[in-house]
Design a protein around this motif. Sequence first.
Motif, mmCIF file in Angstrom:
data_model
loop_
_atom_site.group_PDB
_atom_site.id
_atom_site.type_symbol
_atom_site.label_atom_id
_atom_site.label_comp_id
_atom_site.label_asym_id
_atom_site.label_seq_id
_atom_site.Cartn_x
_atom_site.Cartn_y
_atom_site.Cartn_z
ATOM 1 N N PHE A 130 -3.311 2.155 56.702
ATOM 2 C CA PHE A 130 -2.709 0.842 56.526
ATOM 3 C C PHE A 130 -3.295 0.036 55.373
ATOM 4 O O PHE A 130 -2.710 -0.957 54.955
ATOM 5 C CB PHE A 130 -2.807 0.048 57.835
ATOM 6 C CG PHE A 130 -1.925 0.611 58.911
ATOM 7 C CD1 PHE A 130 -0.612 0.228 59.001
ATOM 8 C CD2 PHE A 130 -2.394 1.580 59.785
ATOM 9 C CE1 PHE A 130 0.232 0.768 59.957
ATOM 10 C CE2 PHE A 130 -1.565 2.137 60.746
ATOM 11 C CZ PHE A 130 -0.244 1.728 60.832
ATOM 12 N N TRP A 188 0.298 8.130 59.183
ATOM 13 C CA TRP A 188 0.497 7.498 60.495
ATOM 14 C C TRP A 188 1.745 7.996 61.211
ATOM 15 O O TRP A 188 1.750 8.163 62.436
ATOM 16 C CB TRP A 188 0.545 5.973 60.343
ATOM 17 C CG TRP A 188 1.799 5.454 59.682
ATOM 18 C CD1 TRP A 188 1.994 5.200 58.365
ATOM 19 C CD2 TRP A 188 3.049 5.163 60.329
ATOM 20 N NE1 TRP A 188 3.282 4.767 58.125
ATOM 21 C CE2 TRP A 188 3.947 4.725 59.314
ATOM 22 C CE3 TRP A 188 3.490 5.199 61.644
ATOM 23 C CZ2 TRP A 188 5.271 4.357 59.591
ATOM 24 C CZ3 TRP A 188 4.806 4.831 61.925
ATOM 25 C CH2 TRP A 188 5.681 4.415 60.901
ATOM 26 N N ARG A 202 10.340 7.630 67.316
ATOM 27 C CA ARG A 202 9.940 6.459 66.525
ATOM 28 C C ARG A 202 11.088 5.973 65.646
ATOM 29 O O ARG A 202 11.376 4.779 65.567
ATOM 30 C CB ARG A 202 8.759 6.830 65.623
ATOM 31 C CG ARG A 202 7.379 6.546 66.191
ATOM 32 C CD ARG A 202 6.384 6.569 65.054
ATOM 33 N NE ARG A 202 5.014 6.498 65.508
ATOM 34 C CZ ARG A 202 4.144 7.498 65.402
ATOM 35 N NH1 ARG A 202 4.516 8.659 64.897
ATOM 36 N NH2 ARG A 202 2.894 7.338 65.805
ATOM 37 N N ASN A 251 13.083 2.407 66.257
ATOM 38 C CA ASN A 251 12.971 1.462 65.145
ATOM 39 C C ASN A 251 14.349 1.032 64.669
ATOM 40 O O ASN A 251 14.573 -0.138 64.318
ATOM 41 C CB ASN A 251 12.199 2.109 63.996
ATOM 42 C CG ASN A 251 11.973 1.153 62.844
ATOM 43 O OD1 ASN A 251 11.213 0.196 62.936
ATOM 44 N ND2 ASN A 251 12.659 1.398 61.725
ATOM 45 N N VAL A 253 9.535 -0.977 61.208
ATOM 46 C CA VAL A 253 9.373 -0.377 59.881
ATOM 47 C C VAL A 253 10.616 -0.781 59.098
ATOM 48 O O VAL A 253 11.728 -0.351 59.416
ATOM 49 C CB VAL A 253 9.255 1.161 59.951
ATOM 50 C CG1 VAL A 253 9.166 1.764 58.555
ATOM 51 C CG2 VAL A 253 8.056 1.568 60.789
ATOM 52 N N LEU A 282 5.082 0.042 55.857
ATOM 53 C CA LEU A 282 4.216 0.219 57.017
ATOM 54 C C LEU A 282 4.785 -0.583 58.180
ATOM 55 O O LEU A 282 5.407 -1.625 57.983
ATOM 56 C CB LEU A 282 2.801 -0.274 56.700
ATOM 57 C CG LEU A 282 2.012 0.576 55.706
ATOM 58 C CD1 LEU A 282 0.762 -0.167 55.265
ATOM 59 C CD2 LEU A 282 1.644 1.918 56.319
ATOM 60 N N PRO A 283 4.605 -0.121 59.416
ATOM 61 C CA PRO A 283 5.100 -0.886 60.560
ATOM 62 C C PRO A 283 4.377 -2.219 60.685
ATOM 63 O O PRO A 283 3.159 -2.290 60.517
ATOM 64 C CB PRO A 283 4.823 0.030 61.756
ATOM 65 C CG PRO A 283 3.759 0.973 61.300
ATOM 66 C CD PRO A 283 3.954 1.145 59.828
ATOM 67 N N PRO A 306 2.404 -1.638 64.565
ATOM 68 C CA PRO A 306 2.320 -0.187 64.803
ATOM 69 C C PRO A 306 2.099 0.190 66.260
ATOM 70 O O PRO A 306 2.694 1.155 66.750
ATOM 71 C CB PRO A 306 1.134 0.243 63.924
ATOM 72 C CG PRO A 306 0.387 -1.009 63.604
ATOM 73 C CD PRO A 306 1.386 -2.100 63.605
ATOM 74 N N ASP A 321 4.746 2.421 68.623
ATOM 75 C CA ASP A 321 4.330 3.628 69.339
ATOM 76 C C ASP A 321 4.544 3.470 70.844
ATOM 77 O O ASP A 321 4.969 4.416 71.524
ATOM 78 C CB ASP A 321 2.861 3.929 69.057
ATOM 79 C CG ASP A 321 2.658 4.567 67.690
ATOM 80 O OD1 ASP A 321 3.634 4.623 66.925
ATOM 81 O OD2 ASP A 321 1.536 5.007 67.392
#
Length: 780
Positions: free
Chosen positions: A46, A146, A483, A487, A499, A511-512, A515, A519
């Motif tokens: 990240f 990731w 994922r 998303n 994201v 990047l999420p 995160p 998940d």
Amino acid sequence: MKQKLSIGIILVGLVALLFAFKSGLFKSSGDEYADQKLPKVVDYNFHIKPILSDNCYTCHGPDANKRKAGLRLDLEKEALSELPENPGKYAIVAGKPSNSLLYQHVVSDDPKQLMPPPDSQLALNSYEKKLLKKWIEQGAKFDKHWAFIPPKKAELPTSERTDWAQNEIDAFIMEKLEENDLAPSEKAGQHTLIRRMALDLTGLPPNADQVQRYLSNSSVDILELAIDEFLASPTYGERMTQVWLDVARYADSHGYQDDSYRSMWPWRDWVIHAFNNNMPYDEFLRVQLAGDLMPNASKEQILATGFNRNHPITQEGGVIQEEYQSYYVVDRTNTLGKGILGLTLECAKCHDHKYDQLSQRDYYEIYSFFNNVDEKGLRMDAVQAANQKYFADAPFMTITDEETQGVLSFINKDEGKDVKVMVMNDSMPRTTYIFNRGEYDSPGEEVTPNAPEIILPFSENLPKNRLGLAQWVTDENNPLTARVFVNRIWGMLFGNGLVETSEDFGVQGSLPSHPQLLDWIAKDFMEHDWDIKYLLKKIMLSATYQQSSIATEESKKVDPDNKWLSRAPRFRMSGEIIRDYVLATSGLLNKEIGGPSVKPYQPPGLWEETNAGGNRGVLTTYVADEGDKLYRRSLYTLWKRTLPPPSMSIFDAPNRDICEVRRQKTNTPLQALALQNDVQMLEAARVLAENTITDTKDAEQWVTTVFQRILVRNPKEEEKKVLEEYYTDALDKFLNDKENAEKLIAQGEYKRLDTDPAKTAALMLTAQVIYNLDETITKE
């Protein structure tokens, strides 16, 4: 002597200043990153990887053909190894920035030593340099990308505020809000939430009777009741299918220059059926990728594989069969990447991926799964194209009356007319090669079906065909599939995914923002058997989803893009939903489910202007349908690739040449003009006005009734006053100009009611004003 002493003092001063700058003791007023706080622990994925990806991977990344100095920074072992072209030196020495050439080159003042090189137009800011230094000091720990690490459920964050969260989602949202000194918004009103939920789950507004029934219910669970009813409605399947059509690049024409008709709509009927029956997402994917290869495959499973045949197909003379056949396999491969795995696989077609750890070999190993279909590069010969006798390219399946009365009863087919639909059939075993530079006529090394090990090794127990690929894609250890889907659902509800680049979970993607939340939802989704309705309900019952969209000055200042979700989002609805909203509230909407595509109003001459001349079939001249077909949901509008429905294109719909998972968002004058002048919009306003005048005897209630019908709420006194004044002014003008009133209310083919022309025209324009309100076309 004094002059020499003065020069010496100046030089000492300059050296001191230079030292102060380099040490960070003296900060330039123009350095906006100088005061940015470093995290306690620098995270590779990240904090560091985005820096390396944006600035270094072009020359020091996965692509061996572009790699310089023998240095590869995307793999830990190679990044920490001795430099092959500089013995005894290392790019990164864990714990020692001063011995790490990567860091030394990044902070160098020498243009010949500085990295990235000045001519690359890239540069690290002061904060990024500090991050690199601290990361090296903390041991230069690398991690797998990731998105390639299987999701796990983290422990729920705790908060001092215990009166807000309604489920687990809110715990993760609150954590980020508190980190950014933000507070959540108040809960939106019941009217607003019911409308929001209806639009999200059905793509249509709730009707007044529904809203009244919910609001008069004393149960504390009225929102849950509303969600359950919307999910059970047949319109839910239509709403979800509309989104999936972009992913599946669905169209009613073949594309390319001649762009003739194809009959793929039965596959669309299947998608509606699958969503309405809440088919688990993993099964939904498996049957579309490989239904024909399942043991004792049913007609329904085979039909589902039309997903793989939605790509453009050429009908032009002189093409090389093998070249275009390879294009079709490329399309299926790229669609798997973008639409299901959230990866830019296409970047590895001609060479190793420049940013993600995907090789050209990886690409063609996936390509080989799709390379056994007995199809031709050219759809049909010239005679067949001219006669338009064949609307499906082999392999195809034929759907008969008998089947629509049995296993395929969900297909809305005209009786007595068999329909041919393109499907998959691996009856042409081919050897797959890596194409040098991606050229079909330059085969290199032979490859066999396989999947990228960096994502998930392809088990030896899986068959090396599309069925094995489908099982690999939906394996719970595959880190991407769940994922990517959750998303995209989040993005459907909130405007943006966790994201933002929902099409790219790779190194160059966003990047999420949350995160651990992403998940948690992905894992929870799989634990609940990939249940899409469960997923939607879970998100909608969160306090996060149920917030008001009103932005405080503080939240706009701290979080202008609403990244941390301190309020509900406000964004313009899609072109399809806007049109359907107008049809539904005016009373025009034809609620028939499924069936062949239809042709609503369209400006005359467009097809003729874009027709290449070789197409002498049904897509040469646009002839609008008549009767109820004009008022079908936008989902069923005929989609010609070389000229998609203009009312949809104006509102950012793609042309469906390729898989798209995220539409761009624009705001242009053409959109306002379409809302004000499109025949369908004017006709809807006219019909709503006529029905209101006919059904509501009290003329003083007409404006209020129209407002309630469109916005599903009562107008405020100020709103009512302004609209009634507008109606009165318009009525005065039309009473003195009945000729223009007659012209205005002549819009559209729908039958006229026997109402006063001047009153109808005035109320019609008032309805138009309300239809053009931001609140009407915005989901908030």
